[in-house]
Scaffold this motif. Structure first.
Motif, PDB file in Angstrom:
ATOM      1  N   CYS A 110       0.827  -1.214   0.000  1.00 56.68           N
ATOM      2  CA  CYS A 110       0.000   0.000   0.000  1.00 56.68           C
ATOM      3  C   CYS A 110       0.860   1.263   0.000  1.00 56.68           C
ATOM      4  CB  CYS A 110      -0.922   0.013   1.215  1.00 56.68           C
ATOM      5  SG  CYS A 110      -2.241  -1.212   1.150  1.00 56.68           S
ATOM      6  N   LYS A 111       2.001   1.214   0.665  1.00 56.87           N
ATOM      7  CA  LYS A 111       2.861   2.390   0.807  1.00 56.87           C
ATOM      8  C   LYS A 111       3.786   2.593  -0.387  1.00 56.87           C
ATOM      9  CE  LYS A 111       2.988   2.211   5.872  1.00 56.87           C
ATOM     10  NZ  LYS A 111       3.852   2.017   7.081  1.00 56.87           N
ATOM     11  N   THR A 112       4.166   1.502  -1.060  1.00 54.38           N
ATOM     12  CA  THR A 112       5.232   1.609  -2.060  1.00 54.38           C
ATOM     13  C   THR A 112       4.833   1.224  -3.484  1.00 54.38           C
ATOM     14  OG1 THR A 112       5.987  -0.639  -1.516  1.00 54.38           O
ATOM     15  CG2 THR A 112       7.025   1.175  -0.331  1.00 54.38           C
ATOM     16  N   CYS A 113       3.647   0.665  -3.686  1.00 56.59           N
ATOM     17  CA  CYS A 113       3.282   0.154  -5.015  1.00 56.59           C
ATOM     18  C   CYS A 113       1.941   0.717  -5.477  1.00 56.59           C
ATOM     19  CB  CYS A 113       3.234  -1.372  -5.004  1.00 56.59           C
ATOM     20  SG  CYS A 113       4.709  -2.158  -4.302  1.00 56.59           S
ATOM     21  N   PRO A 114       1.852   2.008  -5.702  1.00 48.22           N
ATOM     22  CA  PRO A 114       0.551   2.618  -6.052  1.00 48.22           C
ATOM     23  C   PRO A 114       0.044   2.238  -7.431  1.00 48.22           C
ATOM     24  CG  PRO A 114       2.316   4.216  -6.288  1.00 48.22           C
ATOM     25  CD  PRO A 114       2.937   2.997  -5.677  1.00 48.22           C
ATOM     26  N   ASN A 115       0.914   1.676  -8.280  1.00 49.65           N
ATOM     27  CA  ASN A 115       0.523   1.386  -9.661  1.00 49.65           C
ATOM     28  C   ASN A 115       0.149  -0.075  -9.889  1.00 49.65           C
ATOM     29  OD1 ASN A 115       1.102   4.098 -10.501  1.00 49.65           O
ATOM     30  ND2 ASN A 115       3.276   3.572 -10.463  1.00 49.65           N
ATOM     31  N   LEU A 116      -0.093  -0.805  -8.820  1.00 51.92           N
ATOM     32  CA  LEU A 116      -0.482  -2.209  -8.924  1.00 51.92           C
ATOM     33  C   LEU A 116      -1.781  -2.331  -9.716  1.00 51.92           C
ATOM     34  CD1 LEU A 116       0.456  -5.023  -7.750  1.00 51.92           C
ATOM     35  CD2 LEU A 116      -1.296  -4.680  -5.996  1.00 51.92           C
ATOM     36  N   ILE A 117      -1.838  -3.270 -10.680  1.00 53.55           N
ATOM     37  CA  ILE A 117      -3.062  -3.448 -11.456  1.00 53.55           C
ATOM     38  C   ILE A 117      -3.672  -4.839 -11.275  1.00 53.55           C
ATOM     39  CG2 ILE A 117      -2.379  -1.758 -13.191  1.00 53.55           C
ATOM     40  CD1 ILE A 117      -1.688  -4.036 -15.065  1.00 53.55           C
ATOM     41  N   SER A 118      -2.934  -5.785 -10.685  1.00 54.04           N
ATOM     42  CA  SER A 118      -3.479  -7.125 -10.492  1.00 54.04           C
ATOM     43  C   SER A 118      -2.980  -7.707  -9.180  1.00 54.04           C
ATOM     44  CB  SER A 118      -3.069  -8.039 -11.657  1.00 54.04           C
ATOM     45  OG  SER A 118      -3.529  -9.367 -11.435  1.00 54.04           O
ATOM     46  N   LEU A 119      -3.924  -8.227  -8.370  1.00 51.66           N
ATOM     47  CA  LEU A 119      -3.579  -8.836  -7.087  1.00 51.66           C
ATOM     48  C   LEU A 119      -4.275 -10.191  -6.974  1.00 51.66           C
ATOM     49  CD1 LEU A 119      -2.378  -8.763  -4.197  1.00 51.66           C
ATOM     50  CD2 LEU A 119      -4.463  -7.586  -3.473  1.00 51.66           C
ATOM     51  N   THR A 120      -3.488 -11.238  -6.703  1.00 50.99           N
ATOM     52  CA  THR A 120      -4.016 -12.584  -6.494  1.00 50.99           C
ATOM     53  C   THR A 120      -3.573 -13.087  -5.126  1.00 50.99           C
ATOM     54  OG1 THR A 120      -3.951 -13.109  -8.861  1.00 50.99           O
ATOM     55  CG2 THR A 120      -4.037 -14.963  -7.320  1.00 50.99           C
ATOM     56  N   LEU A 121      -4.540 -13.516  -4.318  1.00 52.66           N
ATOM     57  CA  LEU A 121      -4.259 -14.069  -2.995  1.00 52.66           C
ATOM     58  C   LEU A 121      -4.981 -15.401  -2.887  1.00 52.66           C
ATOM     59  CD1 LEU A 121      -4.871 -10.827  -0.895  1.00 52.66           C
ATOM     60  CD2 LEU A 121      -2.652 -11.760  -1.553  1.00 52.66           C
TER      61      LEU A 121
END
Length: 243
Positions: A110-121
């Motif tokens: 959340c603090k360092t990767c503002p450009n994330l476009i895909s998250l898989t958990l």
């Protein structure tokens, strides 16, 4: 020619073919290669196969990260996805060793990767609604969210998707037994642009707190089944596909 005589572009191309551990090993040979290892553009994609990998120093988090996947398919997934009030002392001890790892890692994202476009958990039994909502609020470009076998995810996250997932185009929530058909229908109706799928989520029997009597559990399950039939009837009446 020695590897250090290659220009930076060639070195970055070389590093791109290596896995995280190999990149780290190569970077420890000299300061020049270490500098290449720390190039943010080298890390648009990160895949982790166990929470323990999140503690390693073989990767870099930064603004270049676009795709993040944390998938844990070991046998211990079954332990993590057991409700706390059902766990034995031994099972609680196992979970205590890694309980906050994924949550803390997502806080770093959340603090360092503002450009994330895909998250898989997948198999991350300890993450909470708040963990994922925080990612939605911080990574406003997130377009794809895939969750699988995450027991603590509930309809609270579905409300967060409606409120904060303005860029979301694909949401997949599989085997998350504590979300409901009503919650999924709410997302489908309020955010019709989202391609929503939920395999074996709302159809599974949700967890019941230990104070529930057998009669209360049967009544609760009956109510959920009735609500599910109502939602399906509504979907057929409106001509919508299954959620």
């Amino acid at each position: 020619m020695h590897i250090t005589q290659l220009n930076r572009e060639c070195l970055l191309h070389l590093f791109s073919f290596l896995d995280k551990d190999s990149r780290l090993s190569l970077s420890l040979t000299c300061l020049h290669l270490r500098d290449v290892f720390l190039e943010p553009g080298l890390w648009p994609l990160l895949r982790f196969h166990s929470p323990g990998e999140l503690n390693k120093c073989n990767f870099l988090l930064g603004t270049s990260l676009r795709y993040l996947s944390i998938c844990w398919y070991s046998s211990r997934v079954k332990v993590c996805n057991v409700e706390d009030w059902m766990k034995t002392t031994f099972q609680k001890d196992i979970c205590s060793r890694h309980e906050g790892l994924v949550s803390e890692f997502l806080a770093r994202v959340c603090k360092t990767c503002p450009n994330l476009i895909s998250l898989t958990l997948a198999g991350c039994g300890h993450i909470t609604n708040d963990d994922v909502v925080a990612v939605l609020r911080s990574c406003t470009t997130l377009r794809c969210l895939c969750l699988e076998n995450c027991v603590r995810i509930t309809d609270t996250l579905l409300h967060g998707i409606v409120t904060y997932g303005s860029a979301l185009r694909t949401v997949q929530i599989d085997f998350c037994r504590n979300v409901t058909q009503a919650g999924l229908q709410m997302v489908a109706s309020q955010r019709p642009a989202i391609q929503l799928s939920a395999d074996r989520s709302a159809g599974m029997i949700p967890d019941c707190p230990p104070q529930d009597s057998p009669r209360d559990r049967r009544l609760r399950l009956s109510q959920l089944r009735e609500a599910s039939r109502t939602v399906r009837g509504t979907l057929r009446g409106t001509g919508s596909g299954t959620v």
